[in-house]
Structure formats: C-alpha cells, structure tokens
Enzyme design. Structure first.
Site: not given
Ligand code: 13P
Length: 341
Positions: A24, A29, A137, A178, A220, A264, A293
């Site tokens: 997403d 980004t 999310k 999150e 999350k 990260g 990531r």
């Molecule tokens: P990362 O796993 O790259 O941190 O991304 C997860 C995510 O959805 C961050 O909002």
C-alpha cells in the site's frame, strides 16, 4: 455490524502459517522504491509491478492471507483486463485498503505528526467494501527523540486510530490498528520498550472509549528493537523476549491476531524476530507478519522493471513469503535462507 463476520475475517487474516503483504505504498513512497531500482514510476509501471506480486501463485496461495492496497491499486485492472482485486481473491487471499491520508505536522508539537483522513472516511468506506475490501489499515507514526514523543502526540494519534477503527467496524470492515513507533534515531531497546508500552496502553484505552470490538480487529505494532543509530544492538532472542513480554502486558486476549510491521529491519532480521517470538509461544493471539519492505525488497531488486525478470522476481517474493510463513509457525531456520541464495 455483524461482529461474528468481522471476527471470521480477522481470524482468516492471521491464519497460521500465513501473513499479510503490505503493498500500500503511496505514490510518493513507491516512487522512492522505484528510483532505487532505476524504474520510472507511472500508473502502468506501478500496475505491472503489483500485478507481478499478485500473480505469484506460490506466495499468494500458500503464505499470504491478505494484501493491503493503495487507493490507486484497488481500482486498477491487470494487463488482460482482470481487476487486480480479483487476482487476489482468486488466490484465496483477502483484499484490504489503506485508508489514512498520510501525516500532517501536529500543532504545538515540533517534530511530531498526526495521521489525517477521518473527515471523508464514512463516505469512502462503503465504496471500498463494494470494491472488495474486507479490511483496512491506518498508520499512526510516533517518533522517539529529544523530548519526544509528547503525550499530546500519543493521545491524538491513539484517538484518531480509535475513531477510524469504529468507523471501519460499522461499515463491516476489519480495522488494522497500526501505531508505529519508528526505529529511526539512536535510542536503545529499552527506550523503545518504554515508548511502545505507553503508546499501546493509550491506544487500547481509546479503542475502549470509542467502543471498538477487540475481536473484530487486528493490531499491527512495531517490534521492540533499538533505534537504527544505536550502537548497542539487541540479539534476536532479546527482541523476541521483550516484544512478547510487552504485548502480554498491553494487548487484551480478545484481539485475535497481531501482525507486525517490519519498519526498516532487513528481511532476514524481520523473519528471525518473528520466528523467535513464535518459538516462545504461549500467547493468546496469533503472531504473524504484515510486511512491506521485508517482503518486497528482494523481488523489487530482482525485477528492476524488466519483463524478462518477472519469473525470477516472483520466485524471490515467494521465497520471502515462505520464510515468513514458516516464522509465523516458529519453524524457520537460517540455513533455509542459504539454500535459496
Ligand atoms: P514495512 O513492513 O515496510 O514497515 O511496511 C509495513 C507497513 O504497512 C507500514 O505501514
């Protein structure tokens, strides 16, 4: 609202041995990610890349319970005209949608941010549901630094998360809540523990005030790790032990599942940490991944925008998905990584 159905979705999102693909990234980004691999970010290149992921049969069918989409993607069609949402559903995975609108500076709190996007949410959620989204999310960002986070920042973000979660549930969408404590900075692992504890306590208090049903949501969180610039590193076992201890102190057992962000960490670190937590076990919720990531770095690099690399990129994605699927069961081993390399 049908809470039994929300609960079923939350349980399916955290099915044992599976986890969530966070695909997403906002347009800004994903441009940064594409810049790093020398690919121009256009509507078509973003579509091609995400189509590649969603057509990775092994990853999607065996290890990915759900996919978080960005607004652009939920309306897009694959090259052959099939809606991308259909590709996800056909693989037996659940489509989800990022609904926050990013961060804005928080007044009177220099260096701190609040997540925006509540105003039009009641009108947007039914449209996403109609388009196939069964979960959503919203990401709040808490930074650690000199004199921060402030209580103002923690409380304001927790309140917004709770407002969002309640709106999702009345629209029959499971909220992923999150509250991300960032790992930028030079703070140590114990400072991360202390801040995350405050953030989670406040978040669950606000969820209670907004009457959010805990059995119809997924948390999350970040893991308890030292800041990237901290010289004192933490072992895999220490991260796992501290993260599990903190979650037990803060997250009610009514929450069906917890899906971590990678934030990260390197892909292998994120996998090893999740695996070690599941080896500790004895927790009331499923512990799995919701990585961006840590799932996509390898396939992105392998793909590099070239159609002849699609199959190899899909293998790279399936490998990472499988490693994390095993970690979600506490069955990952580091030598599985070496064999694939
Ligand atoms: P990362 O796993 O790259 O941190 O991304 C997860 C995510 O959805 C961050 O909002």
């Amino acid at each position: 609202m049908n809470l039994a159905d929300l609960n079923k979705i939350a349980i399916a999102m955290t099915e044992p041995g599976k986890g969530i693909l966070a695909a997403d990234e906002s347009t800004g980004t994903i441009k940064k990610r594409f810049d790093a691999i020398g690919v121009e970010s256009t509507e078509d290149s973003r579509r091609d890349y995400r189509e590649l992921l969603f057509r990775s049969t092994e990853a999607m069918e065996d290890y990915i319970s759900g996919v978080i989409l960005y607004d652009e993607t939920i309306w897009q069609k694959a090259k052959d005209g099939t809606p991308l949402v259909k590709l996800i559903e056909q693989a037996g995975s659940i489509p989800g949608i990022k609904v926050d609108e990013g961060t804005k500076p928080l007044p009177f709190c220099p260096g701190e941010l609040v997540t925006a996007g509540l105003d039009k949410l009641p009108e947007r959620l039914p449209k996403y549901y109609e388009q196939g989204a069964r979960f959503a999310k919203w990401r709040a960002v808490i930074d650690i630094g000199q004199g921060i986070p402030t209580y103002t920042c923690i409380a304001t973000n927790a309140h917004a998360l709770a407002r969002y979660a309640a709106l999702c549930q009345v629209n029959q969408i499971v909220p992923i809540v999150e509250p991300e404590v960032l790992m930028d900075g030079d703070h140590d692992v114990d400072r991360c523990y202390e801040v995350t504890e405050f953030v989670l306590k406040e978040t669950f208090q606000q969820l209670y005030y907004q009457r959010v049903k805990l059995d119809g949501m997924v948390l999350k969180p970040n893991m308890i790790v030292p800041g990237k610039k901290c010289k004192k590193r933490a072992s895999v076992e220490e991260v796992a032990e501290k993260t599990v201890r903190l979650l037990k102190a803060c997250v009610p057992a009514a929450v069906p599942g917890i899906a971590f962000l990678s934030g990260g960490q390197s892909d292998e670190e994120a996998t090893a940490h999740l695996d070690a937590m599941n080896r500790i076990g004895n927790v009331p919720w499923r512990l799995t991944f919701s990585y961006g990531r840590a799932l996509q770095a390898a396939p992105q690099k392998t793909w590099s925008g070239k159609s002849e690399n699609v199959a190899a990129a899909q293998r790279a994605f399936s490998h990472r998905a499988k490693m994390n699927g095993l970690a979600a069961l506490g069955e990952w081993k580091s030598d599985l990584e070496k064999k694939a390399a």
